[in-house]
Design a protein around this motif. Sequence first.
Motif, PDB file in Angstrom:
ATOM      1  N   HIS A  29       0.861  -1.227   0.005  1.00  0.00           N
ATOM      2  CA  HIS A  29       0.061  -0.066   0.140  1.00  0.00           C
ATOM      3  C   HIS A  29       0.933   1.321  -0.138  1.00  0.00           C
ATOM      4  O   HIS A  29       2.013   1.394   0.641  1.00  0.00           O
ATOM      5  CB  HIS A  29      -0.817  -0.003   1.208  1.00  0.00           C
ATOM      6  CG  HIS A  29      -2.199  -0.862   0.908  1.00  0.00           C
ATOM      7  ND1 HIS A  29      -3.152  -0.981   2.106  1.00  0.00           N
ATOM      8  CD2 HIS A  29      -2.327  -1.793  -0.050  1.00  0.00           C
ATOM      9  CE1 HIS A  29      -4.111  -1.807   1.605  1.00  0.00           C
ATOM     10  NE2 HIS A  29      -3.585  -2.413   0.346  1.00  0.00           N
ATOM     11  N   TYR A  33      -3.019   6.604   6.612  1.00  0.00           N
ATOM     12  CA  TYR A  33      -4.176   7.198   7.408  1.00  0.00           C
ATOM     13  C   TYR A  33      -4.023   6.975   8.962  1.00  0.00           C
ATOM     14  O   TYR A  33      -3.894   5.775   9.164  1.00  0.00           O
ATOM     15  CB  TYR A  33      -5.430   7.007   6.737  1.00  0.00           C
ATOM     16  CG  TYR A  33      -5.700   7.180   5.412  1.00  0.00           C
ATOM     17  CD1 TYR A  33      -5.353   6.214   4.472  1.00  0.00           C
ATOM     18  CD2 TYR A  33      -6.190   8.513   4.857  1.00  0.00           C
ATOM     19  CE1 TYR A  33      -5.502   6.400   3.169  1.00  0.00           C
ATOM     20  CE2 TYR A  33      -6.354   8.542   3.409  1.00  0.00           C
ATOM     21  CZ  TYR A  33      -6.058   7.373   2.503  1.00  0.00           C
ATOM     22  OH  TYR A  33      -5.911   7.563   1.250  1.00  0.00           O
ATOM     23  N   SER A  48      -3.709  12.094   6.435  1.00  0.00           N
ATOM     24  CA  SER A  48      -3.143  11.311   5.361  1.00  0.00           C
ATOM     25  C   SER A  48      -1.879  11.432   5.010  1.00  0.00           C
ATOM     26  O   SER A  48      -1.205  12.658   5.277  1.00  0.00           O
ATOM     27  CB  SER A  48      -4.109  11.329   4.122  1.00  0.00           C
ATOM     28  OG  SER A  48      -3.963  12.464   3.572  1.00  0.00           O
ATOM     29  N   ALA A  93      -4.908   3.163   8.954  1.00  0.00           N
ATOM     30  CA  ALA A  93      -5.533   2.731   7.681  1.00  0.00           C
ATOM     31  C   ALA A  93      -4.738   2.873   6.499  1.00  0.00           C
ATOM     32  O   ALA A  93      -3.672   3.685   6.531  1.00  0.00           O
ATOM     33  CB  ALA A  93      -7.091   3.208   7.302  1.00  0.00           C
ATOM     34  N   SER A  94      -4.879   1.969   5.451  1.00  0.00           N
ATOM     35  CA  SER A  94      -3.867   2.012   4.287  1.00  0.00           C
ATOM     36  C   SER A  94      -4.876   1.592   3.224  1.00  0.00           C
ATOM     37  O   SER A  94      -5.553   0.914   3.170  1.00  0.00           O
ATOM     38  CB  SER A  94      -2.707   1.279   4.417  1.00  0.00           C
ATOM     39  OG  SER A  94      -2.853  -0.285   4.339  1.00  0.00           O
ATOM     40  N   ARG A  95      -4.324   2.259   2.067  1.00  0.00           N
ATOM     41  CA  ARG A  95      -4.825   1.876   0.736  1.00  0.00           C
ATOM     42  C   ARG A  95      -3.794   1.599  -0.226  1.00  0.00           C
ATOM     43  O   ARG A  95      -2.688   2.216  -0.448  1.00  0.00           O
ATOM     44  CB  ARG A  95      -5.982   2.782   0.327  1.00  0.00           C
ATOM     45  CG  ARG A  95      -5.602   4.113  -0.017  1.00  0.00           C
ATOM     46  CD  ARG A  95      -6.721   4.826  -0.589  1.00  0.00           C
ATOM     47  NE  ARG A  95      -6.492   6.327  -0.995  1.00  0.00           N
ATOM     48  CZ  ARG A  95      -6.148   6.773  -2.088  1.00  0.00           C
ATOM     49  NH1 ARG A  95      -5.904   6.013  -3.046  1.00  0.00           N
ATOM     50  NH2 ARG A  95      -5.677   8.047  -2.041  1.00  0.00           N
ATOM     51  N   GLN A 103      -9.915   1.773   1.730  1.00  0.00           N
ATOM     52  CA  GLN A 103      -8.982   2.050   2.835  1.00  0.00           C
ATOM     53  C   GLN A 103      -9.371   0.723   3.847  1.00  0.00           C
ATOM     54  O   GLN A 103     -10.391   0.460   4.299  1.00  0.00           O
ATOM     55  CB  GLN A 103      -9.251   3.193   3.529  1.00  0.00           C
ATOM     56  CG  GLN A 103      -8.807   4.308   2.671  1.00  0.00           C
ATOM     57  CD  GLN A 103      -9.004   5.625   3.495  1.00  0.00           C
ATOM     58  OE1 GLN A 103      -9.033   5.627   4.685  1.00  0.00           O
ATOM     59  NE2 GLN A 103      -9.154   6.772   2.764  1.00  0.00           N
TER      60      GLN A 103
END
Lengths: 114, 113
Positions: A29, A33, A48, A93-95, A103
């Motif tokens: 990723h 966040y 972010s 969180a990650s994306r 996310q």
Amino acid sequence: EPEVTQTPSHQVTQMGQEVILRCVPISNHLYFYWYRQILGQKVEFLVSFYNNEISEKSEIFDDQFSVERPDGSNFTLKIRSTKLEDSAMYFCASRARDNTDTQYFGPGTRLTVL
Amino acid sequence: GESVGLHLPTLSVQEGDNSIINCAYSNSASDYFIWYKQESGKGPQFIIDIRSNMDKRQGQRVTVLLNKTVKHLSLQIAATQPGDSAVYFCAEFTPNAGNMLTFGGGTRLMVKP
């Protein structure tokens, strides 16, 4: 299945102390966040992070907060001088890619400021 | 300001029945929506998402419906099970309005055996 991990699960600290909350995002990723959730309330965006810099931050994320990606795997949130009102669940969180990729959230760190 | 909100704070259903959880959003520029499930003491868990160019998307036992005309989002859970008991949040992503999700207030789903 890859997942976001966070440590510690629970952190208790005295008002005015510094705390560092740690996260290991999903490995491929690119966007990271921090969110927080005060007990009984909705999840709120904090910050972010992309390409080693902050891309967006909320009003909550004041000068007492900072984030860092010290190496290729960890993503940290530091609160320099904690206040009682910082007590909350903090979620990392990650994306992966573009704006519409999901996310994925970690299990959270419960921060209790006494 | 713009916000995402939920009509019902608590929904109680019988095991085996279908559940419908609703969400109203006010930012017409939002183009991506996610439903998350949050169990007690845990982080939000992705359930299903939908882009604004769709009006329906189905997953395993879950369906999300998007009505852009009235800015309404719903989550349908078929044959609700005790393990579905949790708080459900909708979240919206608005391009060019900050690189984050905006969450609604949450609906607690309680499944009675």
